[in-house]
Scaffold this active site. Structure first.
Site, mmCIF file in Angstrom:
data_model
loop_
_atom_site.group_PDB
_atom_site.id
_atom_site.type_symbol
_atom_site.label_atom_id
_atom_site.label_comp_id
_atom_site.label_asym_id
_atom_site.label_seq_id
_atom_site.Cartn_x
_atom_site.Cartn_y
_atom_site.Cartn_z
ATOM 1 N N GLU A 91 0.825 -1.202 0.000
ATOM 2 C CA GLU A 91 0.000 0.000 0.000
ATOM 3 C C GLU A 91 0.867 1.262 0.000
ATOM 4 O O GLU A 91 1.941 1.278 0.596
ATOM 5 C CB GLU A 91 -0.910 -0.004 1.238
ATOM 6 C CG GLU A 91 -1.969 -1.085 1.141
ATOM 7 C CD GLU A 91 -2.795 -1.241 2.410
ATOM 8 O OE1 GLU A 91 -2.315 -0.894 3.496
ATOM 9 O OE2 GLU A 91 -3.923 -1.719 2.296
ATOM 10 N N CYS A 104 3.482 8.551 0.839
ATOM 11 C CA CYS A 104 4.076 7.666 1.843
ATOM 12 C C CYS A 104 4.200 6.283 1.201
ATOM 13 O O CYS A 104 3.198 5.694 0.792
ATOM 14 C CB CYS A 104 3.142 7.645 3.054
ATOM 15 S SG CYS A 104 3.660 6.517 4.334
ATOM 16 N N CYS A 111 6.320 -6.451 8.128
ATOM 17 C CA CYS A 111 7.448 -5.843 8.844
ATOM 18 C C CYS A 111 7.867 -6.763 9.986
ATOM 19 O O CYS A 111 7.028 -7.403 10.616
ATOM 20 C CB CYS A 111 7.030 -4.486 9.395
ATOM 21 S SG CYS A 111 8.375 -3.632 10.237
ATOM 22 N N CYS A 115 6.279 -3.586 16.249
ATOM 23 C CA CYS A 115 5.804 -2.523 17.155
ATOM 24 C C CYS A 115 4.356 -2.841 17.539
ATOM 25 O O CYS A 115 3.537 -3.159 16.668
ATOM 26 C CB CYS A 115 5.881 -1.158 16.472
ATOM 27 S SG CYS A 115 7.535 -0.763 15.898
ATOM 28 N N CYS A 118 1.106 -1.210 15.917
ATOM 29 C CA CYS A 118 1.075 -1.070 14.460
ATOM 30 C C CYS A 118 0.501 -2.322 13.793
ATOM 31 O O CYS A 118 0.880 -3.443 14.108
ATOM 32 C CB CYS A 118 2.496 -0.812 13.960
ATOM 33 S SG CYS A 118 2.657 -0.902 12.180
ATOM 34 N N GLY A 161 6.648 -1.526 6.534
ATOM 35 C CA GLY A 161 8.048 -1.949 6.625
ATOM 36 C C GLY A 161 8.972 -0.963 7.307
ATOM 37 O O GLY A 161 8.636 0.207 7.492
ATOM 38 N N GLU A 162 10.132 -1.479 7.694
ATOM 39 C CA GLU A 162 11.194 -0.658 8.303
ATOM 40 C C GLU A 162 12.266 -0.451 7.224
ATOM 41 O O GLU A 162 12.987 -1.398 6.858
ATOM 42 C CB GLU A 162 11.752 -1.394 9.528
ATOM 43 C CG GLU A 162 13.115 -0.956 9.995
ATOM 44 C CD GLU A 162 13.249 0.539 10.285
ATOM 45 O OE1 GLU A 162 12.417 1.080 11.026
ATOM 46 O OE2 GLU A 162 14.202 1.150 9.755
ATOM 47 N N SER A 191 11.932 7.164 7.561
ATOM 48 C CA SER A 191 11.506 7.058 8.955
ATOM 49 C C SER A 191 11.908 5.687 9.481
ATOM 50 O O SER A 191 11.589 4.665 8.876
ATOM 51 C CB SER A 191 9.986 7.226 9.026
ATOM 52 O OG SER A 191 9.543 6.925 10.321
ATOM 53 N N SER A 214 11.095 7.119 14.757
ATOM 54 C CA SER A 214 9.831 6.781 15.412
ATOM 55 C C SER A 214 10.171 6.442 16.862
ATOM 56 O O SER A 214 10.619 5.352 17.161
ATOM 57 C CB SER A 214 9.226 5.585 14.661
ATOM 58 O OG SER A 214 8.019 5.222 15.238
ATOM 59 N N LEU A 215 10.009 7.408 17.756
ATOM 60 C CA LEU A 215 10.548 7.285 19.122
ATOM 61 C C LEU A 215 9.540 6.662 20.095
ATOM 62 O O LEU A 215 9.789 5.610 20.679
ATOM 63 C CB LEU A 215 10.990 8.675 19.598
ATOM 64 C CG LEU A 215 11.848 8.705 20.851
ATOM 65 C CD1 LEU A 215 13.190 8.041 20.615
ATOM 66 C CD2 LEU A 215 12.030 10.138 21.342
ATOM 67 N N ASN A 290 -4.159 6.166 16.643
ATOM 68 C CA ASN A 290 -5.372 5.814 15.883
ATOM 69 C C ASN A 290 -5.818 4.432 16.284
ATOM 70 O O ASN A 290 -5.091 3.487 16.019
ATOM 71 C CB ASN A 290 -5.057 5.661 14.389
ATOM 72 C CG ASN A 290 -4.627 6.942 13.763
ATOM 73 O OD1 ASN A 290 -5.285 7.939 13.900
ATOM 74 N ND2 ASN A 290 -3.490 6.890 13.079
ATOM 75 N N CYS A 335 -1.444 6.463 10.133
ATOM 76 C CA CYS A 335 -0.244 5.868 10.691
ATOM 77 C C CYS A 335 -0.530 4.559 11.415
ATOM 78 O O CYS A 335 -1.424 4.503 12.250
ATOM 79 C CB CYS A 335 0.328 6.845 11.709
ATOM 80 S SG CYS A 335 1.943 7.343 11.277
HETATM 81 S S1 SF4 Z 1 5.645 1.015 13.100
HETATM 82 FE FE1 SF4 Z 1 6.931 0.740 11.269
HETATM 83 S S2 SF4 Z 1 8.658 -0.456 12.027
HETATM 84 FE FE2 SF4 Z 1 7.066 -0.678 13.577
HETATM 85 S S3 SF4 Z 1 5.983 -2.565 12.984
HETATM 86 FE FE3 SF4 Z 1 4.920 -0.842 12.020
HETATM 87 S S4 SF4 Z 1 5.807 -0.712 9.976
HETATM 88 FE FE4 SF4 Z 1 7.202 -1.926 11.219
#
Ligand code: SF4
Length: 344
Positions: A91, A104, A111, A115, A118, A161-162, A191, A214-215, A290, A335
């Site tokens: 996406e 974006c 991923c 996190c 997410c 993804g990272e 990011s 992303s802290l 969200n 997000c």
């Molecule tokens: S916030 Fe980013 S790095 Fe963390 S699981 Fe989601 S996609 Fe992966």
């Protein structure tokens, strides 16, 4: 087997064309057709001779993302679901904001970072994207919106993804975006959750693009819980890497902070955040959480009052803070929501 020209670097296209007995100038024409004019077939390349186009058709092809679905949010955000050659899907999200139009893009399918807040993290890592699949998102979306006179102004690698976990392909994609499409480096942001060795590598080898971290927490205890990557990349080491990151003149590192009620939204968190960012040219992007689907219900968005108190603490300390209005919530494009249309 035919060669996918999109999978080749500029140098490799030149070699390919030379092997066909043509001049390097022809390679430059092909590159311009693919990356600037967004051609998807050799027929379109009208300044190449018919015989050369026939030769290309027999030996090569230009891969393309297949648009499966486009959704438009009430706030104008657009989400695109693309199918790749192996039928996997990714996406990309187009976000209008005043005079900016930010795309974006995704760097992986799923991923591995896990996190907890997410949705993409729930998928696990299915595979890395190839550099041409990363850049193809830009080519495809620009082609789709071009007729309405719109132009992508900013690119953020903040989708599925990272990016630093797929370092080589991402860096190659950025090189092609800047060198072949002419997109300005200063309008591109990576990011990351903070894979420290890769931040150093980016500082050393990468093109000078913008960095966002992303802290989302101010203590290792909390960050370990919500972002497993922190177990190997502690806050202290991460901040040190940020302090040493070479920034272009006038640039700052963006720190994204997803506000989660009762987890990272206290006054103490605000004060600790100020301390962590001391000495770093930074700006903070606060993102009220969200709620996502039915699966991630452990987290809640803080009250508006609490969000404003948090913001005030940072502002009073002289930090630049933006409170991000969540865009595209109604189409799961906000997000942390990407991947909800994945079929597994
Ligand atoms: S916030 Fe980013 S790095 Fe963390 S699981 Fe989601 S996609 Fe992966």
């Amino acid at each position: 087997m035919k060669t996918n020209l999109k999978a080749l670097s500029a140098k490799e296209i030149s070699e390919f064309v030379t092997e066909l007995g043509q001049s390097p100038y022809k390679a430059r024409q092909i590159i311009s057709w693919i990356y600037k004019k967004r051609a998807i077939s050799f027929e379109e390349m009208t300044d190449l001779s018919k015989s050369f186009r026939e030769q290309l058709k027999k030996t090569a092809f230009i891969s393309n993302l297949k648009l499966l679905k486009k959704q438009i949010s009430k706030d104008g955000t657009q989400k695109f679901l693309f199918e790749l050659e192996d039928k996997e899907t990714i996406e990309s999200v187009l976000i209008p904001d005043n005079n900016r139009l930010t795309l974006c893009i995704s760097s992986q399918i799923g991923c591995a970072m896990g996190c907890k807040f997410c949705m993409t993290g729930k998928l696990g890592l299915r595979r890395h994207l190839k550099s041409y699949e990363i850049i193809d998102q830009i080519i495809a979306v620009q082609k789709l919106i071009g007729d309405s006179g719109l132009k992508i102004t900013n690119i953020v690698l903040m989708g599925m993804g990272e990016p630093l976990h797929n370092f080589d392909e991402v860096i190659e994609a950025i090189r092609r975006i800047t060198n072949l499409t002419g997109f300005p480096k200063r309008k591109i942001t990576i990011s990351t959750v903070g894979i420290i060795p890769k931040i150093f590598e980016l500082a050393e080898k990468g093109p000078q693009i913008n960095l966002a971290i992303s802290l989302n927490a101010t203590t290792d205890k909390i960050r370990n819980k919500i972002m497993p990557v922190n177990k190997k990349n502690s806050l202290e080491k991460l901040m040190k890497a940020c302090r040493n990151f070479p920034l272009a003149p006038g640039r700052r590192i963006t720190f994204e902070y997803v506000l989660l009620a009762e987890i990272n939204d206290s006054k103490e968190d605000g004060l600790r955040l100020v301390k962590l960012l001391k000495g770093i040219k930074s700006k903070v992007n606060l993102i009220p959480y969200n709620p996502i689907g039915k699966t991630i219900r452990v987290f809640r968005k803080p009250s508006d009052k609490k969000i404003l108190v948090f913001q005030k603490i940072l502002q009073n300390a002289g930090l630049t803070v933006t409170l991000r209005k969540s865009k595209g919530k109604d189409i799961s494009a906000a997000c942390g929501q990407l991947g909800t249309s994945h079929d597994s």
